[in-house]
Design a protein around this motif. Structure first.
Motif, short mmCIF file in Angstrom:
data_model
loop_
_atom_site.label_atom_id
_atom_site.label_comp_id
_atom_site.label_asym_id
_atom_site.label_seq_id
_atom_site.Cartn_x
_atom_site.Cartn_y
_atom_site.Cartn_z
N THR A 1 0.79 -1.24 0.00
CA THR A 1 0.00 0.00 0.00
C THR A 1 0.82 1.28 0.00
OG1 THR A 1 -0.14 0.18 2.43
CG2 THR A 1 -1.79 -1.21 1.34
N ALA A 2 2.15 1.20 0.03
CA ALA A 2 2.91 2.44 0.17
C ALA A 2 4.08 2.60 -0.78
CB ALA A 2 3.42 2.57 1.62
N PHE B 1 1.82 -2.55 -10.00
CA PHE B 1 0.78 -3.57 -9.97
C PHE B 1 -0.62 -3.00 -9.74
CE2 PHE B 1 4.74 -5.66 -8.46
CZ PHE B 1 4.97 -6.37 -9.62
N TRP B 2 -0.72 -1.84 -9.09
CA TRP B 2 -2.02 -1.19 -8.96
C TRP B 2 -2.35 -0.36 -10.19
CZ3 TRP B 2 -5.27 -2.75 -5.36
CH2 TRP B 2 -4.79 -3.25 -4.13
N GLY B 3 -1.39 -0.18 -11.07
CA GLY B 3 -1.59 0.67 -12.24
C GLY B 3 -1.15 2.09 -11.99
N ALA C 1 0.89 3.07 -5.18
CA ALA C 1 -0.04 2.51 -4.18
C ALA C 1 -0.60 3.57 -3.26
CB ALA C 1 0.67 1.43 -3.37
N THR C 2 0.15 4.64 -3.05
CA THR C 2 -0.34 5.71 -2.16
C THR C 2 -1.55 6.42 -2.75
OG1 THR C 2 1.34 7.17 -3.13
CG2 THR C 2 1.87 6.12 -1.04
N GLN C 3 -1.69 6.38 -4.06
CA GLN C 3 -2.89 6.95 -4.69
C GLN C 3 -4.09 6.02 -4.50
OE1 GLN C 3 -2.27 8.14 -8.78
NE2 GLN C 3 -0.22 8.98 -8.33
N GLU C 4 -3.84 4.73 -4.43
CA GLU C 4 -4.91 3.76 -4.21
C GLU C 4 -5.38 3.79 -2.76
OE1 GLU C 4 -7.53 1.17 -5.99
OE2 GLU C 4 -5.79 2.06 -6.99
#
Length: 370
Positions: free
Chosen positions: A47-48, A53-55, A58-61
């Motif tokens: 997440t950080a 992999f999130w596109g 991760a901090t935006q997700e």
């Protein structure tokens, strides 16, 4: 965070049977702390950090969650403090062959399983790290960092650090029985000599003395001496010294290295406070008010920590890469974590438990010549 005396480390399995020893009490809270450290690293990776992999980062997700998990990389530093504590505990009253046999049998079975599982995953998934067959074989030795070979999982870099720490403890054992005076001198002098090696550009010596991480291991060793023998002025001063050195290392890392892995800035003040908290937690779980905890689930937590650390990287990223954009991100995060925990349980149950004791006995026989 076994057939070994009741010890706990990043690589220990607390569900293995052990022979009680009066100076080696069961420290179940330390097992739970180890799992907390592994989950912190997992949360940081999922997440950080900046990975595709999130596109997108991760901090935006996870804009809110990452406010906390951006500090999850300090779980590694917590592992090192715990390792300093328990490896010194393990070395007390043990011969060099017994120590080496315990480390080899603890580290390698789960590690081999993780490497083979990761290589199998990469055979049909084109994301993540890809290594050629020869590099994969080198990874099986756990010495790939020395040859400049890519780790099949990013988190494996810490194993090279741990191996060098075990080498230093092995040298201490080779010089004679581990005593309070020798352990105290070692833990006081090691971080200082390591820094002198860095200041004098002695690259080989700096690498062997693991300069950046020495204060964490040495501080953990001194926390064990505090646990074993009670308050002592030199031990307390040594702990203070290593906490200060660790804070210095961690704040510099937060300012220079951490930003390369995440677009979420880490506050130096928060990092400094968390590093102090790491040492305080190890003390609380070993000598302080949490040391008396003895819940069974903490033992299970300790058993899953090492395999969870080994497998969470590529397998969690595989789930994220496959499902992100099609499934709610919080569900994806839960599934990635669940798969990692399931694989950790399988590696522990099917590999670690059946192989640990036979391998330990075989290695010890080989080293002892009988």
């Amino acid at each position: 965070m076994t057939t070994d005396p009741l010890t706990r480390s990043l690589h220990e399995d607390p569900t293995m049977p052990a022979s009680p020893a009066p100076d080696r009490p069961r420290l179940a809270a330390l097992d739970g702390l180890r799992l907390l450290a592994a989950l912190a690293v997992l949360a940081y990776h999922y997440t950080a950090i900046d990975q595709e992999f999130w596109g997108h980062p991760a901090t935006q997700e996870f804009p809110q969650l990452s406010l906390l998990t951006r500090y999850g990389y300090l779980g590694v530093e917590l592992f090192f403090v715990i390792s300093g504590f328990v490896i010194l505990m393990t070395a007390y009253g043990r011969s060099l062959p017994a120590f080496v046999a315990s480390r080899i049998s603890r580290l390698y079975p789960a590690y081999w399983a993780a490497v083979l599982l990761t290589v199998a995953l990469q055979a049909f998934w084109d994301g993540g790290r890809r290594v050629d067959p020869v590099d994969a074989l080198v990874n099986l030795t756990m010495l790939q960092e020395a040859w400049g070979v890519t780790d099949v999982q990013g988190a494996f870099w810490t194993l090279w650090v741990e191996l060098k720490f075990y080498l230093l403890i092995g040298v201490l054992l080779a010089l004679g029985e581990v005593t309070r005076h020798r352990a105290l001198a070692f833990a006081l002098l090691w971080p200082v000599l390591a820094q002198l090696a860095r200041a004098s550009d002695a690259a080989l010596l700096e690498s062997l003395l693991i300069t950046s991480w020495a204060p964490y291991f040495a501080g953990g060793m001194l926390l064990y001496l505090l646990h074993r023998e009670g308050p002592d002025l030199l031990v307390l001063l040594g702990i203070g010294l290593n906490v200060v050195l660790a804070v210095h290392q961690a704040t510099r890392y937060a300012d220079t290295v951490a930003p390369r892995h995440s677009d979420a800035p880490a506050s130096q003040v928060v990092v400094a406070l968390l590093v102090v908290l790491l040492f305080a937690l190890v003390h609380a779980c070993s000598t302080g008010p949490l040391a008396r905890l003895d819940q069974a689930w903490l033992t299970t937590a300790g058993a899953l920590t090492y395999p969870l650390y080994l497998v969470h990287g590529q397998f969690g990223f595989f789930v994220i890469d496959t499902l992100s954009g099609r499934v709610d991100s919080h569900v994806v995060l839960a599934l990635a974590t669940s798969l990692s925990l399931l694989l950790a349980w399988a590696v522990h149950r099917l590999v670690e438990r059946p192989l640990h004791a036979p391998m330990r006995r075989a290695v010890r026989r080989s080293l002892s010549g009988r």
